[in-house]
Write a protein that holds these residues in place. Structure first.
Motif, PDB file in Angstrom:
ATOM      1  N   TYR A 128     -59.674  65.220  95.245  1.00  0.00           N
ATOM      2  CA  TYR A 128     -58.453  64.929  96.012  1.00  0.00           C
ATOM      3  C   TYR A 128     -58.800  64.166  97.292  1.00  0.00           C
ATOM      4  CZ  TYR A 128     -55.542  68.078  93.199  1.00  0.00           C
ATOM      5  OH  TYR A 128     -54.841  68.665  92.185  1.00  0.00           O
ATOM      6  N   TYR A 129     -57.844  63.365  97.713  1.00  0.00           N
ATOM      7  CA  TYR A 129     -57.953  62.645  98.992  1.00  0.00           C
ATOM      8  C   TYR A 129     -56.873  63.185  99.920  1.00  0.00           C
ATOM      9  CZ  TYR A 129     -57.732  58.879 102.430  1.00  0.00           C
ATOM     10  OH  TYR A 129     -57.732  58.158 103.601  1.00  0.00           O
ATOM     11  N   PHE A 130     -57.290  63.551 101.146  1.00  0.00           N
ATOM     12  CA  PHE A 130     -56.354  64.079 102.144  1.00  0.00           C
ATOM     13  C   PHE A 130     -56.447  63.233 103.420  1.00  0.00           C
ATOM     14  CE2 PHE A 130     -57.475  67.704  99.491  1.00  0.00           C
ATOM     15  CZ  PHE A 130     -56.237  68.257  99.200  1.00  0.00           C
ATOM     16  N   SER A 131     -55.306  63.065 104.080  1.00  0.00           N
ATOM     17  CA  SER A 131     -55.279  62.344 105.351  1.00  0.00           C
ATOM     18  C   SER A 131     -54.330  63.053 106.316  1.00  0.00           C
ATOM     19  CB  SER A 131     -54.840  60.893 105.150  1.00  0.00           C
ATOM     20  OG  SER A 131     -53.512  60.831 104.667  1.00  0.00           O
ATOM     21  N   LEU A 132     -54.742  63.095 107.576  1.00  0.00           N
ATOM     22  CA  LEU A 132     -53.965  63.740 108.632  1.00  0.00           C
ATOM     23  C   LEU A 132     -53.770  62.758 109.776  1.00  0.00           C
ATOM     24  CD1 LEU A 132     -52.720  66.265 110.044  1.00  0.00           C
ATOM     25  CD2 LEU A 132     -55.047  66.814 110.818  1.00  0.00           C
ATOM     26  N   ASN A 133     -52.536  62.605 110.227  1.00  0.00           N
ATOM     27  CA  ASN A 133     -52.210  61.719 111.342  1.00  0.00           C
ATOM     28  C   ASN A 133     -51.381  62.494 112.364  1.00  0.00           C
ATOM     29  OD1 ASN A 133     -52.955  58.754 110.324  1.00  0.00           O
ATOM     30  ND2 ASN A 133     -52.044  59.878 108.616  1.00  0.00           N
ATOM     31  N   VAL A 134     -51.817  62.439 113.621  1.00  0.00           N
ATOM     32  CA  VAL A 134     -51.095  63.154 114.685  1.00  0.00           C
ATOM     33  C   VAL A 134     -50.959  62.238 115.906  1.00  0.00           C
ATOM     34  CG1 VAL A 134     -51.974  65.385 113.907  1.00  0.00           C
ATOM     35  CG2 VAL A 134     -53.167  64.149 115.730  1.00  0.00           C
ATOM     36  N   HIS A 135     -50.066  62.667 116.804  1.00  0.00           N
ATOM     37  CA  HIS A 135     -49.889  61.981 118.083  1.00  0.00           C
ATOM     38  C   HIS A 135     -50.354  62.935 119.171  1.00  0.00           C
ATOM     39  CE1 HIS A 135     -47.967  59.929 121.458  1.00  0.00           C
ATOM     40  NE2 HIS A 135     -47.800  58.876 120.659  1.00  0.00           N
ATOM     41  N   THR A 136     -51.292  62.500 119.982  1.00  0.00           N
ATOM     42  CA  THR A 136     -51.837  63.374 121.028  1.00  0.00           C
ATOM     43  C   THR A 136     -50.833  63.517 122.171  1.00  0.00           C
ATOM     44  OG1 THR A 136     -52.886  61.573 122.256  1.00  0.00           O
ATOM     45  CG2 THR A 136     -54.142  62.574 120.441  1.00  0.00           C
ATOM     46  N   TRP A 137     -51.108  64.536 123.013  1.00  0.00           N
ATOM     47  CA  TRP A 137     -50.266  64.813 124.187  1.00  0.00           C
ATOM     48  C   TRP A 137     -51.074  64.426 125.424  1.00  0.00           C
ATOM     49  CZ3 TRP A 137     -45.789  68.282 123.386  1.00  0.00           C
ATOM     50  CH2 TRP A 137     -44.972  68.370 124.528  1.00  0.00           C
ATOM     51  N   ASN A 138     -50.488  63.609 126.267  1.00  0.00           N
ATOM     52  CA  ASN A 138     -51.230  63.176 127.461  1.00  0.00           C
ATOM     53  C   ASN A 138     -51.558  64.372 128.366  1.00  0.00           C
ATOM     54  OD1 ASN A 138     -48.512  63.454 128.068  1.00  0.00           O
ATOM     55  ND2 ASN A 138     -48.549  61.919 129.685  1.00  0.00           N
ATOM     56  N   GLN A 139     -52.719  64.308 128.945  1.00  0.00           N
ATOM     57  CA  GLN A 139     -53.257  65.346 129.823  1.00  0.00           C
ATOM     58  C   GLN A 139     -53.633  66.634 129.068  1.00  0.00           C
ATOM     59  OE1 GLN A 139     -54.038  64.535 132.853  1.00  0.00           O
ATOM     60  NE2 GLN A 139     -52.975  62.547 132.733  1.00  0.00           N
ATOM     61  N   LYS A 140     -53.690  66.558 127.723  1.00  0.00           N
ATOM     62  CA  LYS A 140     -54.096  67.720 126.937  1.00  0.00           C
ATOM     63  C   LYS A 140     -55.023  67.271 125.816  1.00  0.00           C
ATOM     64  CE  LYS A 140     -50.021  70.583 127.793  1.00  0.00           C
ATOM     65  NZ  LYS A 140     -48.936  71.377 127.197  1.00  0.00           N
ATOM     66  N   GLU A 141     -55.895  68.187 125.414  1.00  0.00           N
ATOM     67  CA  GLU A 141     -56.744  67.915 124.259  1.00  0.00           C
ATOM     68  C   GLU A 141     -55.936  68.022 122.963  1.00  0.00           C
ATOM     69  OE1 GLU A 141     -61.360  69.096 124.908  1.00  0.00           O
ATOM     70  OE2 GLU A 141     -59.961  70.765 124.716  1.00  0.00           O
ATOM     71  N   THR A 142     -56.482  67.394 121.942  1.00  0.00           N
ATOM     72  CA  THR A 142     -55.932  67.561 120.591  1.00  0.00           C
ATOM     73  C   THR A 142     -57.081  68.018 119.700  1.00  0.00           C
ATOM     74  OG1 THR A 142     -54.294  65.830 120.953  1.00  0.00           O
ATOM     75  CG2 THR A 142     -54.784  66.432 118.670  1.00  0.00           C
TER      76      THR A 142
END
Length: 211
Positions: A128-142
């Motif tokens: 299987y192939y998996f992909s994850l995409n997120v948007h970070t939050w400024n001034q915080k770690e992701t």
């Protein structure tokens, strides 16, 4: 006086009075052979004898001729598995690990991805192939992990920044039946978060069967 004379032997004409052997004349049997008679009825089958010792294996016979082409078989069954889901709500870390729950369903073939638990369940073993995409939050770690049966497989990480950015991670996994794959947000030892809003989908998680 003189002794009386007594005969001790039989008279000569009675000495061979018992029957004498006389050779019989020989008869030619071929002269007496008759014509061949009719064949008699077949008798009843006798009892089977004991099984004999197996003989040695014979030599390999000559190769036979090529046979004719058989009828075509059934078509090969194709198996599919694919999903793509999104999240419109942000998520902040707390004191424990959090499974990323998704609220938007783009593709969920055969419902292999459970929207309630946030996990993909493997029903078709394979690659299987998996992909994850997120948007970070400024001034915080992701800080997130793609998980496989409770084990951390790959990490998606972004350092603290004044600007929020799109961050992605992908991986191929060999899954067995009933394996689970999901996304986990790290606990509150680090103040980390992912951003999204109700108008746009900033977070997506997708996977599909390759082979």
């Amino acid at each position: 006086p003189r002794p009386r004379c007594v005969r001790c032997c039989e008279p000569p004409d009675q000495r061979f009075s018992y029957p004498q052997y006389q050779p019989l004349p020989q008869i030619n049997m071929t002269i007496l052979k008759g014509e061949k008679g009719d064949r008699g009825e077949r008798g009843m089958q006798g009892k089977f004898g004991k099984t004999g010792v197996a003989g040695s294996r014979g030599h390999t016979g000559p190769k036979g001729q090529k046979g004719s082409v058989g009828a075509p078989g059934e078509r090969c069954k194709s198996h599919y598995a694919a999903f793509s889901v999104g999240r419109k709500k942000p998520l902040h870390s707390n004191d424990y690990y959090q499974t990323l729950i998704f609220d938007t369903e783009f593709v969920n073939l055969y419902d292999h991805f459970n929207m309630f638990t946030g996990k993909f369940y493997c029903y078709v073993p394979g690659i299987y192939y998996f992909s994850l995409n997120v948007h970070t939050w400024n001034q915080k770690e992701t800080y997130l992990h793609i998980m496989h049966n409770g084990a951390e497989v790959v990490i998606l990480y972004a350092q603290v920044s004044d600007r929020s950015i799109m961050q992605s991670q992908s991986v191929m996994l060999e899954l067995r039946e009933q394996d689970e794959v999901w996304v986990r947000l790290y606990k509150g030892e680090r103040e980390n978060a992912v951003f999204s809003d109700e108008y746009d989908t900033y977070i997506t998680f997708s996977g599909h069967l390759i082979k």
